[in-house]
Design an enzyme around this catalytic site. Structure first.
Site, PDB file in Angstrom:
ATOM      1  N   GLY A   1      48.498  41.438  57.151  1.00 31.65           N
ATOM      2  CA  GLY A   1      49.300  42.453  56.613  1.00 31.65           C
ATOM      3  C   GLY A   1      49.441  43.455  57.821  1.00 31.65           C
ATOM      4  O   GLY A   1      50.268  44.477  57.905  1.00 31.65           O
ATOM      5  N   HIS A   2      48.816  43.515  59.151  1.00 31.88           N
ATOM      6  CA  HIS A   2      48.818  44.624  60.051  1.00 31.88           C
ATOM      7  C   HIS A   2      48.923  43.854  61.376  1.00 31.88           C
ATOM      8  O   HIS A   2      47.969  43.716  62.146  1.00 31.88           O
ATOM      9  CB  HIS A   2      47.717  45.177  59.802  1.00 31.88           C
ATOM     10  CG  HIS A   2      47.535  46.647  60.705  1.00 31.88           C
ATOM     11  ND1 HIS A   2      47.248  46.699  61.995  1.00 31.88           N
ATOM     12  CD2 HIS A   2      47.990  47.772  60.450  1.00 31.88           C
ATOM     13  CE1 HIS A   2      47.452  47.933  62.557  1.00 31.88           C
ATOM     14  NE2 HIS A   2      47.877  48.560  61.519  1.00 31.88           N
ATOM     15  N   PHE A   3      50.055  43.225  61.807  1.00 36.55           N
ATOM     16  CA  PHE A   3      51.263  43.411  61.299  1.00 36.55           C
ATOM     17  C   PHE A   3      51.816  41.918  60.908  1.00 36.55           C
ATOM     18  O   PHE A   3      51.409  41.224  62.022  1.00 36.55           O
ATOM     19  CB  PHE A   3      52.542  44.389  61.992  1.00 36.55           C
ATOM     20  CG  PHE A   3      52.006  45.730  62.129  1.00 36.55           C
ATOM     21  CD1 PHE A   3      52.415  46.534  61.138  1.00 36.55           C
ATOM     22  CD2 PHE A   3      51.213  46.066  63.074  1.00 36.55           C
ATOM     23  CE1 PHE A   3      52.016  47.844  61.124  1.00 36.55           C
ATOM     24  CE2 PHE A   3      50.980  47.478  63.313  1.00 36.55           C
ATOM     25  CZ  PHE A   3      51.232  48.269  62.389  1.00 36.55           C
TER      26      PHE A   3
ATOM     27  N   PHE B   1      42.679  41.523  57.504  1.00 36.68           N
ATOM     28  CA  PHE B   1      43.716  42.721  57.914  1.00 36.68           C
ATOM     29  C   PHE B   1      44.725  42.325  58.890  1.00 36.68           C
ATOM     30  O   PHE B   1      45.680  43.001  58.839  1.00 36.68           O
ATOM     31  CB  PHE B   1      42.834  43.706  58.418  1.00 36.68           C
ATOM     32  CG  PHE B   1      41.968  43.715  59.512  1.00 36.68           C
ATOM     33  CD1 PHE B   1      42.491  43.222  61.022  1.00 36.68           C
ATOM     34  CD2 PHE B   1      40.618  43.502  59.320  1.00 36.68           C
ATOM     35  CE1 PHE B   1      41.642  43.183  61.727  1.00 36.68           C
ATOM     36  CE2 PHE B   1      39.638  43.091  60.224  1.00 36.68           C
ATOM     37  CZ  PHE B   1      40.085  42.989  61.634  1.00 36.68           C
TER      38      PHE B   1
ATOM     39  N   THR C   1      47.830  43.132  64.930  1.00 35.36           N
ATOM     40  CA  THR C   1      46.836  44.342  65.543  1.00 35.36           C
ATOM     41  C   THR C   1      45.792  44.589  64.800  1.00 35.36           C
ATOM     42  O   THR C   1      46.070  44.831  63.462  1.00 35.36           O
ATOM     43  CB  THR C   1      47.807  45.409  65.897  1.00 35.36           C
ATOM     44  OG1 THR C   1      49.243  44.660  66.577  1.00 35.36           O
ATOM     45  CG2 THR C   1      47.419  46.573  66.575  1.00 35.36           C
TER      46      THR C   1
END
Length: 152
Positions: A53-55, A50, A60
């Site tokens: 893509g975040h971010f 994760f 985060t």
């Protein structure tokens, strides 16, 4: 009030919860009072998918995963109660979730959950996630119990 489980007898999270990687978000249990309270740790290496893509450029931890980690910690407290063997805790609701700061790769979340009410049908819990003693997330939740065996 239940007696705390002593350190050599503390189970691993996967012994109490059906969750498995990549969705088991509690790496270890450090304190356990069956049916009442649990403290666990989630070590974030930065290799978790994760973060990509975040971010991009500013990884985060998603807030929803912090709430899930608190819920899993509450689930560990509930699942350790002898009266709930063979039961699966499912989310019934989330209340008063608050996010205080970002969590980034390399952080270790200290997850604390306390059961406020517990019956064979469900319960209520509250918990916090903190990093280096600073609260980063807090939430209250309701949960319901289902049979762990899906064939029932």
């Amino acid at each position: 009030m239940s007696d705390a489980v002593s350190e050599p007898d503390i189970p691993r999270p996967e012994e109490l919860l059906p969750h498995r990687a990549p969705f088991l978000l509690v790496d270890e249990i450090v304190e356990l009072q069956p049916g009442e309270r649990c403290v666990g740790l989630w070590h974030l290496s930065g290799d978790e998918a994760f973060f990509t893509g975040h971010f991009p450029g500013r990884p985060t931890l998603p807030g929803v995963l912090m709430v899930e980690a608190i819920a899993q910690t509450a689930g560990l407290a509930a699942a350790s109660a002898s009266s709930l063997k063979g039961k699966l805790a499912l989310f019934g609701g989330i209340d008063r979730a608050r996010f205080r700061r970002q969590v980034i790769p390399g952080d270790t979340l200290r997850l604390e959950a306390t059961i406020d009410r517990l019956s064979t049908r469900g319960g209520r819990a509250r918990g916090t996630a903190s990093v280096n003693g600073q609260v980063v997330c807090e939430a209250s939740m309701m949960f319901l119990f289902a049979d762990a065996d899906a064939s029932n």
